[in-house]
Design a protein around this motif. Structure first.
Motif, PDB file in Angstrom:
ATOM      1  N   ILE A   1    -150.329  58.788  -9.481  1.00  0.00           N
ATOM      2  CA  ILE A   1    -150.244  59.677  -8.322  1.00  0.00           C
ATOM      3  C   ILE A   1    -151.022  60.965  -8.578  1.00  0.00           C
ATOM      4  CG2 ILE A   1    -148.668  61.016  -6.871  1.00  0.00           C
ATOM      5  CD1 ILE A   1    -146.547  58.909  -7.384  1.00  0.00           C
ATOM      6  N   ALA A   2    -150.864  61.530  -9.780  1.00  0.00           N
ATOM      7  CA  ALA A   2    -151.551  62.775 -10.118  1.00  0.00           C
ATOM      8  C   ALA A   2    -153.061  62.591 -10.063  1.00  0.00           C
ATOM      9  CB  ALA A   2    -151.121  63.252 -11.506  1.00  0.00           C
ATOM     10  N   LEU A   3    -153.545  61.452 -10.573  1.00  0.00           N
ATOM     11  CA  LEU A   3    -154.984  61.192 -10.570  1.00  0.00           C
ATOM     12  C   LEU A   3    -155.513  61.047  -9.149  1.00  0.00           C
ATOM     13  CD1 LEU A   3    -157.572  60.600 -12.166  1.00  0.00           C
ATOM     14  CD2 LEU A   3    -156.887  58.191 -12.238  1.00  0.00           C
ATOM     15  N   THR A   4    -154.767  60.344  -8.291  1.00  0.00           N
ATOM     16  CA  THR A   4    -155.197  60.172  -6.907  1.00  0.00           C
ATOM     17  C   THR A   4    -155.243  61.499  -6.171  1.00  0.00           C
ATOM     18  OG1 THR A   4    -154.225  57.951  -6.866  1.00  0.00           O
ATOM     19  CG2 THR A   4    -154.730  58.962  -4.748  1.00  0.00           C
ATOM     20  N   LEU A   5    -154.221  62.328  -6.357  1.00  0.00           N
ATOM     21  CA  LEU A   5    -154.201  63.637  -5.714  1.00  0.00           C
ATOM     22  C   LEU A   5    -155.317  64.527  -6.237  1.00  0.00           C
ATOM     23  CD1 LEU A   5    -150.355  64.343  -5.599  1.00  0.00           C
ATOM     24  CD2 LEU A   5    -151.854  63.714  -3.702  1.00  0.00           C
ATOM     25  N   PHE A   6    -155.585  64.434  -7.551  1.00  0.00           N
ATOM     26  CA  PHE A   6    -156.681  65.207  -8.125  1.00  0.00           C
ATOM     27  C   PHE A   6    -158.016  64.786  -7.509  1.00  0.00           C
ATOM     28  CE2 PHE A   6    -160.105  65.457 -11.265  1.00  0.00           C
ATOM     29  CZ  PHE A   6    -160.128  66.831 -11.506  1.00  0.00           C
ATOM     30  N   ARG A   7    -158.213  63.472  -7.344  1.00  0.00           N
ATOM     31  CA  ARG A   7    -159.438  62.980  -6.715  1.00  0.00           C
ATOM     32  C   ARG A   7    -159.562  63.516  -5.294  1.00  0.00           C
ATOM     33  NH1 ARG A   7    -158.791  56.746  -8.576  1.00  0.00           N
ATOM     34  NH2 ARG A   7    -160.081  56.782 -10.459  1.00  0.00           N
ATOM     35  N   LEU A   8    -158.448  63.501  -4.558  1.00  0.00           N
ATOM     36  CA  LEU A   8    -158.473  63.968  -3.176  1.00  0.00           C
ATOM     37  C   LEU A   8    -158.876  65.436  -3.107  1.00  0.00           C
ATOM     38  CD1 LEU A   8    -157.924  63.568  -0.169  1.00  0.00           C
ATOM     39  CD2 LEU A   8    -155.503  64.026  -0.620  1.00  0.00           C
ATOM     40  N   ILE A   9    -158.261  66.263  -3.935  1.00  0.00           N
ATOM     41  CA  ILE A   9    -158.585  67.695  -3.954  1.00  0.00           C
ATOM     42  C   ILE A   9    -160.036  67.906  -4.377  1.00  0.00           C
ATOM     43  CG2 ILE A   9    -158.076  69.899  -5.082  1.00  0.00           C
ATOM     44  CD1 ILE A   9    -155.167  68.917  -5.336  1.00  0.00           C
ATOM     45  N   ALA A  10    -160.474  67.144  -5.391  1.00  0.00           N
ATOM     46  CA  ALA A  10    -161.843  67.291  -5.892  1.00  0.00           C
ATOM     47  C   ALA A  10    -162.871  66.920  -4.824  1.00  0.00           C
ATOM     48  CB  ALA A  10    -162.034  66.423  -7.138  1.00  0.00           C
ATOM     49  N   VAL A  11    -162.597  65.868  -4.057  1.00  0.00           N
ATOM     50  CA  VAL A  11    -163.533  65.444  -3.009  1.00  0.00           C
ATOM     51  C   VAL A  11    -163.622  66.491  -1.908  1.00  0.00           C
ATOM     52  CG1 VAL A  11    -163.895  63.766  -1.159  1.00  0.00           C
ATOM     53  CG2 VAL A  11    -163.341  62.976  -3.462  1.00  0.00           C
ATOM     54  N   VAL A  12    -162.485  67.022  -1.477  1.00  0.00           N
ATOM     55  CA  VAL A  12    -162.477  68.045  -0.421  1.00  0.00           C
ATOM     56  C   VAL A  12    -163.243  69.286  -0.888  1.00  0.00           C
ATOM     57  CG1 VAL A  12    -161.030  69.619   0.923  1.00  0.00           C
ATOM     58  CG2 VAL A  12    -160.337  67.231   0.612  1.00  0.00           C
ATOM     59  N   ILE A  13    -162.926  69.755  -2.095  1.00  0.00           N
ATOM     60  CA  ILE A  13    -163.629  70.923  -2.637  1.00  0.00           C
ATOM     61  C   ILE A  13    -165.108  70.609  -2.821  1.00  0.00           C
ATOM     62  CG2 ILE A  13    -163.848  72.433  -4.655  1.00  0.00           C
ATOM     63  CD1 ILE A  13    -160.848  72.224  -5.029  1.00  0.00           C
ATOM     64  N   GLY A  14    -165.402  69.372  -3.225  1.00  0.00           N
ATOM     65  CA  GLY A  14    -166.785  68.977  -3.465  1.00  0.00           C
ATOM     66  C   GLY A  14    -167.666  69.107  -2.242  1.00  0.00           C
ATOM     67  N   PHE A  15    -167.149  68.721  -1.083  1.00  0.00           N
ATOM     68  CA  PHE A  15    -167.951  68.827   0.143  1.00  0.00           C
ATOM     69  C   PHE A  15    -168.262  70.291   0.476  1.00  0.00           C
ATOM     70  CE2 PHE A  15    -166.698  64.419   1.119  1.00  0.00           C
ATOM     71  CZ  PHE A  15    -167.902  63.946   1.610  1.00  0.00           C
ATOM     72  N   PHE A  16    -167.284  71.167   0.304  1.00  0.00           N
ATOM     73  CA  PHE A  16    -167.523  72.593   0.556  1.00  0.00           C
ATOM     74  C   PHE A  16    -168.515  73.166  -0.460  1.00  0.00           C
ATOM     75  CE2 PHE A  16    -163.460  72.140   2.810  1.00  0.00           C
ATOM     76  CZ  PHE A  16    -163.755  72.805   3.985  1.00  0.00           C
TER      77      PHE A  16
END
Length: 222
Positions: free
Chosen positions: A64-79
């Motif tokens: 779960i932690a890895l999936t949430l980290f990926r989600l946050i990283a992708v959102v920040i990545g686009f910005f």
């Protein structure tokens, strides 16, 4: 390069990555494989619960932690990619950033949704898309689909080889997917060409300017 080009690269990689994963899930059973090129490139279907190349991270909580980290990283990545485009960084850095972003998003889709939309893949049964009884998992608990296998060397090393002499080895053993490959290519290319990539252009002359702050002349004297 414009921001829409970054988005286009990400979308294209996601389409190829997800199309191949969908085909694998619905047409192959776990551990099934077939050769693509001779005996050094195979499509070999496996799933993993963790990171790239089959690595794992801390059991159920880690998943779960890895999936949430990926989600946050992708959102920040686009910005962050939008910021790099506005500041006119080297196109090579922007392309590599898009590859990394696409790879992270590709595996994120698996982790977030595959447990909901597919039945379980086994050694004996194909997975079903949108099964009537529901998927094999819940939100954030999907497995990542891997299929690219390159056993470039599969044999026994000569006895004179230090440490591993006489042992049977397979190189390259990890099975991975297109998303993993995109991340690896992006990261390795940035490391190899960082001196060229880590600068931006000026608005006027378009000449490269280092992203490292310049030292003031008064500071040199001191």
């Amino acid at each position: 390069m414009k921001y829409r080009h970054i988005v286009l690269i990400v979308v294209l990689i996601l389409i190829v990555d997800q199309a191949l994963k969908f085909w694998i899930k619905t047409n192959m059973t776990i551990a099934e494989q077939f050769p693509v090129i001779s005996d050094w490139f195979f499509i070999h279907f496996i799933e993993n619960e963790g990171m790239a190349y089959g690595l794992k991270f801390g059991g159920e909580f880690g998943k779960i932690a890895l999936t949430l980290f990926r989600l946050i990283a992708v959102v920040i990545g686009f910005f962050y990619m939008r910021k790099l485009v506005k500041e006119k960084y080297h196109n090579g850095l922007l392309v590599c950033g898009a590859l990394i972003l696409a790879g992270a998003a590709g595996n994120l889709i698996d982790s977030m949704f595959y447990g909901l939309i597919f039945s379980e893949s086994t050694r004996y049964e194909l997975a079903q898309f949108m099964p009537a009884d529901g998927g094999y998992g819940t939100f954030l608990h999907g497995n990542v689909v891997d299929m690219l296998y390159f056993p470039l060397f599969d044999g026994t090393l000569p006895n004179w080889v230090p440490i591993w002499g006489g042992e049977h080895i397979i190189f390259f053993r990890p099975v991975f997917n297109i998303a993993d490959a995109a991340i690896s290519v992006g990261v390795i290319t940035i490391l190899l060409f960082q001196k060229r990539f880590l600068h931006k252009k000026t608005e006027a002359g378009g000449q490269p300017v280092s992203s490292t702050p310049a030292i003031d002349d008064t500071q040199k004297v001191m």
